[in-house]
Scaffold this motif. Structure first.
Motif, mmCIF file in Angstrom:
data_model
loop_
_atom_site.group_PDB
_atom_site.id
_atom_site.type_symbol
_atom_site.label_atom_id
_atom_site.label_comp_id
_atom_site.label_asym_id
_atom_site.label_seq_id
_atom_site.Cartn_x
_atom_site.Cartn_y
_atom_site.Cartn_z
ATOM 1 N N LEU A 99 25.746 -2.522 6.539
ATOM 2 C CA LEU A 99 24.888 -3.215 7.493
ATOM 3 C C LEU A 99 24.923 -2.552 8.856
ATOM 4 C CD1 LEU A 99 25.688 -7.015 6.857
ATOM 5 C CD2 LEU A 99 24.309 -5.466 5.514
ATOM 6 N N THR A 100 23.808 -2.659 9.604
ATOM 7 C CA THR A 100 23.818 -2.245 11.001
ATOM 8 C C THR A 100 24.515 -3.334 11.810
ATOM 9 O OG1 THR A 100 21.778 -3.390 11.549
ATOM 10 C CG2 THR A 100 21.556 -1.155 10.698
ATOM 11 N N TRP A 101 24.877 -3.010 13.080
ATOM 12 C CA TRP A 101 25.566 -4.005 13.903
ATOM 13 C C TRP A 101 24.702 -5.230 14.159
ATOM 14 C CZ3 TRP A 101 30.096 -5.661 14.756
ATOM 15 C CH2 TRP A 101 31.179 -4.790 14.570
ATOM 16 N N ARG A 102 23.391 -4.991 14.328
ATOM 17 C CA ARG A 102 22.487 -6.118 14.561
ATOM 18 C C ARG A 102 22.475 -7.056 13.333
ATOM 19 N NH1 ARG A 102 16.148 -6.591 15.095
ATOM 20 N NH2 ARG A 102 16.258 -5.312 13.235
ATOM 21 N N GLU A 103 22.458 -6.453 12.138
ATOM 22 C CA GLU A 103 22.466 -7.258 10.907
ATOM 23 C C GLU A 103 23.776 -8.015 10.750
ATOM 24 O OE1 GLU A 103 19.519 -4.470 8.148
ATOM 25 O OE2 GLU A 103 21.673 -4.131 8.141
ATOM 26 N N LYS A 104 24.885 -7.335 11.142
ATOM 27 C CA LYS A 104 26.188 -8.000 11.042
ATOM 28 C C LYS A 104 26.250 -9.221 11.949
ATOM 29 C CE LYS A 104 29.023 -4.047 9.710
ATOM 30 N NZ LYS A 104 30.001 -3.043 10.137
ATOM 31 N N VAL A 105 25.790 -9.054 13.194
ATOM 32 C CA VAL A 105 25.850 -10.162 14.156
ATOM 33 C C VAL A 105 24.944 -11.316 13.716
ATOM 34 C CG1 VAL A 105 25.295 -10.858 16.527
ATOM 35 C CG2 VAL A 105 26.547 -8.734 16.106
ATOM 36 N N LEU A 106 23.737 -10.978 13.260
ATOM 37 C CA LEU A 106 22.812 -12.024 12.806
ATOM 38 C C LEU A 106 23.362 -12.768 11.594
ATOM 39 C CD1 LEU A 106 19.251 -10.422 13.148
ATOM 40 C CD2 LEU A 106 20.092 -12.489 14.275
ATOM 41 N N THR A 107 23.863 -12.008 10.592
ATOM 42 C CA THR A 107 24.438 -12.640 9.404
ATOM 43 C C THR A 107 25.652 -13.459 9.806
ATOM 44 O OG1 THR A 107 23.802 -10.627 8.233
ATOM 45 C CG2 THR A 107 25.124 -12.215 7.015
ATOM 46 N N GLY A 108 26.454 -12.916 10.729
ATOM 47 C CA GLY A 108 27.664 -13.612 11.162
ATOM 48 C C GLY A 108 27.355 -14.925 11.861
ATOM 49 N N TYR A 109 26.285 -14.946 12.646
ATOM 50 C CA TYR A 109 25.932 -16.180 13.342
ATOM 51 C C TYR A 109 25.263 -17.174 12.398
ATOM 52 C CZ TYR A 109 23.380 -19.361 16.453
ATOM 53 O OH TYR A 109 22.866 -20.469 17.051
ATOM 54 N N LEU A 110 24.471 -16.677 11.446
ATOM 55 C CA LEU A 110 23.585 -17.567 10.679
ATOM 56 C C LEU A 110 24.097 -17.954 9.289
ATOM 57 C CD1 LEU A 110 20.166 -15.926 11.595
ATOM 58 C CD2 LEU A 110 20.984 -18.166 12.342
ATOM 59 N N LEU A 111 25.305 -17.476 8.895
ATOM 60 C CA LEU A 111 25.799 -17.783 7.548
ATOM 61 C C LEU A 111 26.211 -19.266 7.436
ATOM 62 C CD1 LEU A 111 26.690 -16.834 4.718
ATOM 63 C CD2 LEU A 111 28.883 -16.197 5.709
ATOM 64 N N THR A 112 25.544 -19.990 6.539
ATOM 65 C CA THR A 112 25.838 -21.417 6.349
ATOM 66 C C THR A 112 26.345 -21.669 4.924
ATOM 67 O OG1 THR A 112 23.627 -21.887 5.509
ATOM 68 C CG2 THR A 112 23.937 -22.053 7.895
ATOM 69 N N ASP A 113 26.796 -22.898 4.664
ATOM 70 C CA ASP A 113 27.177 -23.279 3.301
ATOM 71 C C ASP A 113 26.015 -23.029 2.335
ATOM 72 O OD1 ASP A 113 29.901 -24.891 3.480
ATOM 73 O OD2 ASP A 113 28.691 -25.494 5.195
ATOM 74 N N HIS A 114 24.823 -23.500 2.745
ATOM 75 C CA HIS A 114 23.649 -23.344 1.889
ATOM 76 C C HIS A 114 23.282 -21.869 1.732
ATOM 77 C CE1 HIS A 114 23.227 -27.584 3.107
ATOM 78 N NE2 HIS A 114 22.640 -27.741 1.943
ATOM 79 N N GLY A 115 23.330 -21.131 2.843
ATOM 80 C CA GLY A 115 22.977 -19.718 2.808
ATOM 81 C C GLY A 115 23.906 -18.945 1.894
ATOM 82 N N TYR A 116 25.203 -19.281 1.944
ATOM 83 C CA TYR A 116 26.168 -18.631 1.057
ATOM 84 C C TYR A 116 25.859 -18.945 -0.407
ATOM 85 C CZ TYR A 116 30.323 -18.076 -1.757
ATOM 86 O OH TYR A 116 31.164 -17.756 -2.775
ATOM 87 N N ALA A 117 25.666 -20.244 -0.702
ATOM 88 C CA ALA A 117 25.397 -20.657 -2.085
ATOM 89 C C ALA A 117 24.116 -19.999 -2.599
ATOM 90 C CB ALA A 117 25.295 -22.175 -2.174
ATOM 91 N N LEU A 118 23.072 -19.989 -1.767
ATOM 92 C CA LEU A 118 21.800 -19.378 -2.167
ATOM 93 C C LEU A 118 21.963 -17.869 -2.335
ATOM 94 C CD1 LEU A 118 19.487 -21.448 0.201
ATOM 95 C CD2 LEU A 118 19.547 -21.599 -2.297
ATOM 96 N N GLY A 119 22.767 -17.250 -1.448
ATOM 97 C CA GLY A 119 23.034 -15.818 -1.545
ATOM 98 C C GLY A 119 23.721 -15.473 -2.861
ATOM 99 N N MET A 120 24.695 -16.316 -3.280
ATOM 100 C CA MET A 120 25.415 -16.056 -4.527
ATOM 101 C C MET A 120 24.514 -16.288 -5.741
ATOM 102 S SD MET A 120 28.166 -14.820 -3.478
ATOM 103 C CE MET A 120 29.170 -14.632 -4.957
ATOM 104 N N ILE A 121 23.597 -17.264 -5.629
ATOM 105 C CA ILE A 121 22.618 -17.486 -6.705
ATOM 106 C C ILE A 121 21.698 -16.262 -6.798
ATOM 107 C CG2 ILE A 121 20.623 -18.890 -7.409
ATOM 108 C CD1 ILE A 121 22.116 -21.315 -6.136
ATOM 109 N N ASP A 122 21.333 -15.708 -5.636
ATOM 110 C CA ASP A 122 20.494 -14.504 -5.588
ATOM 111 C C ASP A 122 21.223 -13.324 -6.239
ATOM 112 O OD1 ASP A 122 18.065 -13.095 -4.470
ATOM 113 O OD2 ASP A 122 19.637 -11.940 -3.494
#
Lengths: 231, 105
Positions: A99-122
């Protein structure tokens, strides 16, 4: 359109997140009401919501603050209930690639329970797809916007909503709908049964340590069943 | 004091979320740990979901007149058979209100 492009993945994430808003919006209202009831001004409540962006942490912070708990207890409790975010981060990282630093910061700020679960389903359904970080950022972007609007609404309404509506129950229901799709084999059932059972048994543990105890018990149970299955 | 709490909460949640995403290369996590981490999600979700369903006041209520248990069972069944998140949450809340009304709880 290229299904693997950041834009396409972002839109896919937004779409995947949309149904979960049904449970999240009442949760946000409940947190907003609790913040107003604890005496936070609108600016303070929204600053906490925008900066921490975690319903459980926001609830605990305002509840402990209003009960006059010392700063160190509030900090420790927040760390303990947020440890699951650390585990999400560790679990998701191998599926994100470089990941680029911008992607890391955005993912780091926006990672939620739902986002994690949906990411793992993906990961399970589309293991070959690239730019998974933008899928996760998409889930979090919609969640963050909807979350802060609902918290603001809750703070504006204050304590006028009747308790008998049971709106707080939308919180566990939204997580239950995420739990069902990850119950895909015996170890995951073991993790859920042990996690849920120990959460009940350890409910009265101080500092909400019950949640972490339950998670460790659940993961241990899954590891045992997995080992037993492979023999 | 309140602003110290607000800033601290922001630092804690951000640090937890970005930790492994920022530092670890994908293949740096051993396979054994990766296998176990796959089961963190069901453990965490069940640990969050179960107490508000079963704990009433200070006691565990497994009886059939616990409206939240009935509502959760219906929501689980809807999620299991239809895979619909919206249907599960809406069905669960509708069942809760119906059960509370019938049971007078």
């Amino acid at each position: 359109m290229d299904l693997d492009s950041p834009k396409a993945r972002f839109i896919a994430g937004v779409r995947a997140q949309a149904p979960a808003l049904v449970g999240m919006l009442p949760f946000g209202v409940v947190v907003g009401v609790a913040s107003a009831a604890a005496g936070l001004t609108f600016v303070e409540g929204m600053a906490l919501s925008l900066l921490a962006f975690s319903g459980i942490v926001q609830l605990i912070a305002v509840q402990l603050h209003v009960s006059g708990a010392p700063y160190l207890i509030i900090l420790l409790t927040a760390i303990v209930v947020s440890l699951r975010l650390l585990m999400y981060s560790a679990s998701l990282a191998p599926h994100l690639g470089r990941l680029t630093w911008r992607e890391k910061v955005l993912t780091g700020y926006l990672l939620t329970d739902h986002g994690y679960a949906l990411g793992m389903i993906d990961v399970a359904h589309h293991p070959e797809r690239r730019n998974r970080q933008w899928f996760v950022i998409g889930t979090g972007a919609l969640a963050c916007a909807a979350w802060n609007v609902s918290v603001a609404a809750g703070m504006a309404v204050g304590t006028q909503l009747p308790v008998s509506w049971g709106l707080d129950f939308a919180v566990p229901l939204s997580f239950l709908a995420l739990l069902v799709p990850v119950l895909r084999d015996r170890p995951s059932w073991a993790a859920a049964l042990a996690g849920g059972g120990v959460a009940i048994a350890a409910y009265a543990m101080p500092l909400r340590l019950g949640l972490i105890t339950a998670v460790l018990a659940g993961v241990a149970a899954a590891a045992l069943v997995r080992r037993w299955e492979r023999r | 004091m309140l602003w110290l709490i607000i800033v601290s909460m922001a630092v804690v949640t951000f640090a937890m979320r970005i930790s492994f995403i920022a530092t670890v290369k994908p293949h740096a996590i051993p396979e054994a740990i990766r296998g176990v981490l796959a089961y963190v999600a069901p453990a965490v979700l069940a640990a969050i979901v179960v107490p508000p369903i079963l704990v009433r006041g200070d006691a565990v209520d497994l009886s059939p007149d616990n409206p939240r248990l009935i509502a959760a069972a219906v929501a689980f069944a809807i999620a299991w058979f239809t895979k619909s998140v919206v249907g599960s949450i809406v069905g669960g809340m509708a069942t809760l209100w119906l059960a509370q009304w019938i049971l007078g709880a």
